[in-house]
Design a protein around this motif. Structure first.
Motif, PDB file in Angstrom:
ATOM      1  N   UNK A  70      64.694  29.928  44.141  1.00 26.19           N
ATOM      2  CA  UNK A  70      64.399  30.410  45.877  1.00 26.19           C
ATOM      3  C   UNK A  70      62.968  31.049  46.210  1.00 26.19           C
ATOM      4  N   UNK A  71      61.883  30.007  46.952  1.00 26.79           N
ATOM      5  CA  UNK A  71      60.863  30.472  47.051  1.00 26.79           C
ATOM      6  C   UNK A  71      60.067  30.971  46.316  1.00 26.79           C
ATOM      7  N   UNK A  72      59.819  30.593  44.769  1.00 20.57           N
ATOM      8  CA  UNK A  72      58.899  30.755  43.966  1.00 20.57           C
ATOM      9  C   UNK A  72      58.907  30.097  42.657  1.00 20.57           C
ATOM     10  N   UNK A  73      57.643  29.886  42.456  1.00 18.60           N
ATOM     11  CA  UNK A  73      57.093  28.955  42.154  1.00 18.60           C
ATOM     12  C   UNK A  73      56.376  29.405  40.818  1.00 18.60           C
ATOM     13  N   UNK A  74      56.442  28.254  39.743  1.00 20.26           N
ATOM     14  CA  UNK A  74      55.698  28.863  38.292  1.00 20.26           C
ATOM     15  C   UNK A  74      54.327  27.954  38.462  1.00 20.26           C
ATOM     16  N   UNK A  75      53.239  28.662  37.767  1.00 18.35           N
ATOM     17  CA  UNK A  75      52.392  28.344  37.471  1.00 18.35           C
ATOM     18  C   UNK A  75      51.957  28.440  35.961  1.00 18.35           C
ATOM     19  N   UNK A  76      52.124  27.040  35.712  1.00 20.94           N
ATOM     20  CA  UNK A  76      51.034  26.534  34.008  1.00 20.94           C
ATOM     21  C   UNK A  76      49.877  26.979  34.009  1.00 20.94           C
ATOM     22  N   UNK A  77      49.341  28.213  33.265  1.00 19.20           N
ATOM     23  CA  UNK A  77      48.001  28.128  34.131  1.00 19.20           C
ATOM     24  C   UNK A  77      46.864  27.794  32.643  1.00 19.20           C
ATOM     25  N   UNK A  78      45.883  27.554  33.049  1.00 21.70           N
ATOM     26  CA  UNK A  78      44.994  26.472  32.161  1.00 21.70           C
ATOM     27  C   UNK A  78      45.134  27.082  30.526  1.00 21.70           C
ATOM     28  N   UNK A  79      45.319  28.470  30.382  1.00 19.05           N
ATOM     29  CA  UNK A  79      45.490  29.148  28.783  1.00 19.05           C
ATOM     30  C   UNK A  79      46.365  28.533  28.640  1.00 19.05           C
ATOM     31  N   UNK A  80      47.616  28.590  29.281  1.00 16.99           N
ATOM     32  CA  UNK A  80      48.998  27.921  28.591  1.00 16.99           C
ATOM     33  C   UNK A  80      50.038  29.079  28.891  1.00 16.99           C
TER      34      UNK A  80
ATOM     35  N   UNK B 134      39.676  32.494  53.541  1.00 14.52           N
ATOM     36  CA  UNK B 134      40.181  33.151  53.288  1.00 14.52           C
ATOM     37  C   UNK B 134      41.365  32.761  52.187  1.00 14.52           C
ATOM     38  N   UNK B 135      41.396  31.350  52.247  1.00 10.44           N
ATOM     39  CA  UNK B 135      42.980  31.042  51.160  1.00 10.44           C
ATOM     40  C   UNK B 135      42.716  31.638  49.623  1.00 10.44           C
ATOM     41  N   UNK B 136      43.621  32.420  48.845  1.00 16.29           N
ATOM     42  CA  UNK B 136      43.197  32.088  47.442  1.00 16.29           C
ATOM     43  C   UNK B 136      43.774  30.636  46.906  1.00 16.29           C
ATOM     44  N   UNK B 137      43.682  30.883  45.534  1.00 15.39           N
ATOM     45  CA  UNK B 137      43.597  29.699  44.343  1.00 15.39           C
ATOM     46  C   UNK B 137      44.088  29.952  43.386  1.00 15.39           C
ATOM     47  N   UNK B 138      45.427  29.388  42.904  1.00 19.62           N
ATOM     48  CA  UNK B 138      45.614  29.646  41.181  1.00 19.62           C
ATOM     49  C   UNK B 138      45.245  28.194  40.816  1.00 19.62           C
ATOM     50  N   UNK B 139      44.513  27.874  39.447  1.00 17.84           N
ATOM     51  CA  UNK B 139      44.625  26.829  38.909  1.00 17.84           C
ATOM     52  C   UNK B 139      45.166  26.747  38.270  1.00 17.84           C
ATOM     53  N   UNK B 140      46.153  25.319  37.910  1.00 20.40           N
ATOM     54  CA  UNK B 140      47.162  25.205  37.185  1.00 20.40           C
ATOM     55  C   UNK B 140      47.949  24.628  37.854  1.00 20.40           C
TER      56      UNK B 140
END
Length: 472
Positions: free
Chosen positions: A119-129, A106-112
């Motif tokens: 605060x409490x925020x994460x910016x994810x650079x995805x494989x497509x940029x 039940x754990x989600x995955x974001x690749x990047x």
């Protein structure tokens, strides 16, 4: 998929997986952000492949040291089969199975590549940029691990040296290998590659295995030389140059030529490009935490595993992850935090009861602290040594078995502070020592923990007997 979770974990190695799993088991939602393979360093470039490389030669040596079995061993090590077995343990560097486990848990995955962006925020650079911003309702846990450190030796970077990653994933065994360093990676890879047919030279400026008892390091040096390894201690590397035929390593004791070079001089935190400055923290350094793994002054941020610099071992990182995941849940639900010494929400063992095995020839298995470290910490201690030659189980285990055991006793409290075993196949003995240390079992009680005969565990009785004779 959503952009808001209770817990965001940066890093999908064993540590990050455990943080997320404990959070989900506690009723929270969690997502892992990972830019490489889910499963991390341990699964693909460290623990699993390195031990796979070491195990086959170890099993062969074991058979060669037991009469009757030794006579049946007529062939040489099948190097290709060893490498194929190694590949099977890394799932051929595919993470499908690990991803499937995340889904089942039940754990989600974001690749990047994830970076703190507020605060409490994460910016994810995805494989497509593109960039996707995630928000944590409760906590962000940084579990990004560590990288091999490359020392500033002239010409070393340009020589494109191996690190632990290349050494554990190589598909060909070089004719010769020079290893710079004397720690666990250096010793284990020297052991493996010598057994796999390479001519190995170890350049260890500060000696071998500086964190273990000196007698253990001496026996490992002797074992490496028995495998044909040229062990040079106290030798400083001055420069490195690569040409078409290999590398030349210039030291203050002369030049060394080899087909390949491995740098194993320590680790550096993987914290340089993850947005720590947004939380007021310096980038590129170990992230300091309290014993609940929370970053002081940032109540929503945790650092777990190698990246906090506490203990750079996978099993300790997973232990930290269990504590961190559980305390995040407790704080999210407004429950009490069990942060007393040995409480479920703290990583007390990081300070007192860390076990470690070096899969060298012979093996070194240790838990707790060394005699020198105990004295430096102000304890009044006594060190007791016995040879495994006094243990019937060891003599049965291998003809001419050689090894030594030491226990470090806190004389004031009559409990163990440290235990070290050195010898073939001592790895499986160490958990008993870990329990004795973590449980602070009094020596008087240990006398009633009777070892089975004839096993190597009888070494415990010999240690207690030796302690008793010294006390008489």
């Amino acid at each position: 998929m959503t952009d808001e979770y209770d817990v965001i974990v940066l890093g999908g190695g064993p540590v990050g997986e455990n943080v997320a799993d404990r959070a989900v088991q506690g009723g929270l939602t969690a997502v892992i952000v990972e830019g490489e393979l889910v499963g991390g360093e341990c699964s693909y470039w460290a623990c699993m492949p390195s031990k796979a490389l070491l195990r086959s030669p170890q099993a062969l040596r074991a058979a060669q040291h037991v009469g009757g079995a030794a006579e049946a061993v007529t062939g040489d090590l099948d190097v290709r089969a060893v490498l194929d077995r190694r590949d099977s343990f890394t799932s051929h560097w595919q993470d499908d199975g690990q991803v499937a486990w995340l889904e089942s848990a039940g754990i989600d995955l974001v690749r990047g590549h994830g970076r703190l962006s507020g605060e409490r925020k994460v910016a994810v650079t995805l494989p497509d940029g593109s960039v996707r911003t995630l928000t944590a309702r409760q906590a962000v846990a940084i579990s990004t691990g560590s990288d091999a450190a490359i020392p500033p030796i002239p010409g070393l970077h340009e020589a494109n040296p191996w690190t632990s990653r290349e050494a554990t994933s190589a598909e060909e065994i070089p004719e010769s290998l020079v290893v710079i360093g004397g720690g666990v990676v250096a010793v284990e890879m020297a052991t493996a590659y010598a057994a796999l047919g390479a001519t190995v030279t170890v350049l260890a400026r500060s000696g071998l295995l500086g964190s273990v008892e000196p007698f253990a390091a001496d026996l490992v040096a002797e074992g490496l030389r028995g495998l044909g390894v040229d062990v040079r201690t106290g030798v400083a590397t001055k420069s490195v140059a690569r040409d078409a035929d290999g590398v030349t390593v210039t030291t203050d004791g002369g030049d060394v030529r080899a087909a390949e070079i491995l740098v194993a001089t320590g680790r550096t935190p993987r914290s340089g490009d993850i947005g720590l400055e947004t939380a007021g923290l310096p980038a590129g350094r170990w992230i300091r935490t309290d014993d609940t793994l929370r970053v002081p002054g940032v109540d929503w941020l945790y650092a777990v595993g190698d990246v906090n610099g506490r203990v750079l071992l996978t099993h300790q990182g997973k232990y930290q992850a269990r504590a961190a995941g559980d305390v995040i849940v407790a704080r999210a639900k407004g429950e009490g935090v069990d942060d007393e010494r040995w409480g479920r929400h703290v990583a007390t063992a990081d300070h007192a009861a860390v076990p470690q095995v070096v899969f060298s020839e012979p093996e070194v298995a240790a838990a707790g602290v060394t005699e020198a470290a105990a004295r430096e910490a102000g304890h009044r201690v006594r060190a007791v040594d016995v040879e495994f030659s006094s243990v019937a189980g060891a003599s049965l285990h291998a003809d001419g078995y050689r090894g030594r055991a030491r226990m470090v006793v806190d004389e004031d409290r009559q409990v163990l502070l440290g235990v070290t075993f050195v010898g073939p196949d001592v790895a499986e003995l160490i958990h008993a020592a870990t329990i004795a240390i973590a449980g602070e079992v009094p020596l008087a009680r240990l006398w009633h923990a009777v070892p089975s005969y004839p096993t190597m565990s009888e070494v415990w009785l010999r240690l207690l007997e030796a302690y008793g004779r010294q006390s008489a």
